[in-house]
Design an enzyme around this catalytic site. Structure first.
Site: not given
Ligand code: A3D
Length: 320
Positions: A12-13, A83, A119, A176
């Site tokens: 994803g992002q 969420r 993450i 966190h």
């Molecule tokens: P996003 O762009 O939604 O990417 C998540 C990806 O995971 C999507 O492309 C989904 O298709 C894929 N996905 C969902 N289920 C599965 C699965 N079972 N197997 C494989 N891939 C799957 O989110 P993002 O990239 O912006 O963020 C990812 C995560 O990081 C989220 O949980 C955020 O809350 C977290 N995050 C954590 C921090 C910390 O500082 C810890 C900061 C920012 C984001």
């Protein structure tokens, strides 16, 4: 020497930004994995097509099958769902817990020697679950949060003092989220601790308290601005710093969600503490003495993480 393979589980992002940074820094070849068909393939091709312009050599592939992780040296996990309105914390926990189960099994089968950086939120509980589900050694599974939280703190401080971000160090402990513990007395500008800078008139205690507060709410501030997602540039850069320290055996001291087995009085939990990351993974937990308000704040933060871990155990007693 063959290039290292880095697997990004979740495209994803953050996954996309990670893939781009790995190329720009020439850290290795990249496998992007996701359950969404076409997304990892499309992003991998797009980034690969930027490599002639930026002059980096890296092989990019996108995949929807775990076999693609085969022999990865590093796995960075962002898979999961964010969420959404109406979703409770426990709903999110149970969905992402299932994702960690699948991802853990995939890593166990195809990349059991990898260094794994989680993450996915809620971070401290998800990294705990991922380690259990993968069965990898604790020192090879860490969570990214502290580098990001410290980086936010450093950025705000550099801005306040009008000095280079390079000369500002920050020390953040705990889980966190809003219970994290930025340790002001161990945070410095060119070695000068923040309380001394207050005495020197560089800032006031009230301003410093505001900055600490803004750091704690750094993630929410960005969510409120973006409205449709959460931060991804700084989280990706932070995970890359951890991966680079492992791949290049830099032995950097980086705040990470690390497995504690008695350190800081905590057992069988992942909590944010400074650790040394080198070729063996987490090579050392840096244990400082905590007293007074800092100890109280740290214990409160540990309590919040314990609550999440207990919720995981309740939701999936057989799984973990
Ligand atoms: P996003 O762009 O939604 O990417 C998540 C990806 O995971 C999507 O492309 C989904 O298709 C894929 N996905 C969902 N289920 C599965 C699965 N079972 N197997 C494989 N891939 C799957 O989110 P993002 O990239 O912006 O963020 C990812 C995560 O990081 C989220 O949980 C955020 O809350 C977290 N995050 C954590 C921090 C910390 O500082 C810890 C900061 C920012 C984001």
């Amino acid at each position: 020497m063959a290039r290292d393979k880095i697997a990004l589980i979740g495209s994803g992002q953050i996954g996309g930004t990670l893939a781009h940074l790995i190329g720009l820094k020439e850290l290795g070849d990249v496998v992007m994995f996701d359950i969404a068909e076409g997304v990892p393939q499309g992003k991998a091709l797009d980034i690969a097509q930027s490599s002639p312009v930026d002059g980096f050599d890296a092989h990019y592939t996108g995949a929807n099958s775990y076999e693609a992780l085969d022999n990865a040296k590093v796995c960075i996990v962002t898979a999961g769902v964010p969420r959404k309105p109406g979703m409770s914390r426990d709903d999110l926990l149970s969905i992402n817990l299932k994702v960690m189960e699948q991802v853990g099994a995939g890593i166990k089968k195809y990349a059991p020697d990898a260094f794994v950086i989680c993450i996915t939120n809620p971070l401290d509980a998800m990294v705990w679950a991922l380690q259990k589900a993968s069965g990898l050694p604790h020192k090879k599974v860490v969570g990214m949060a502290g580098v990001l939280d410290s980086s936010r703190f450093r950025y705000f401080l550099a801005d306040e003092f009008n000095v280079s971000v390079e000369d500002v160090t920050a020390f953040v402990l705990g889980g966190h989220g809003d219970t994290m513990v930025p340790l002001v007395k161990y945070s410095t500008v060119a070695g000068i601790p923040l309380p001394d800078l207050v005495k020197m008139g560089w800032t006031s205690q009230a301003r410093l308290d505001e900055i600490v507060d803004r750091t704690r709410n750094g993630g929410a501030e960005i969510v409120n601005l973006l409205k449709t997602g959460s931060a991804f540039y700084a989280p990706a850069a932070s995970a890359i710093a951890m991966a680079e320290s492992y791949l290049r055996d830099k032995k950097r001291v980086l705040a990470s969600a690390a497995y504690l087995n008695g350190e800081y009085g905590v057992k069988d939990m992942y909590v944010g503490v400074p650790v040394v990351i080198g070729a063996k993974g987490v090579e050392r937990v840096v244990e400082i003495e905590l007293a007074g308000k800092d100890r109280e704040a740290f214990d409160k933060s540990v309590g919040a993480v314990q609550g999440l871990v207990d919720a995981c155990k309740k939701i999936a007693p057989d799984l973990l």
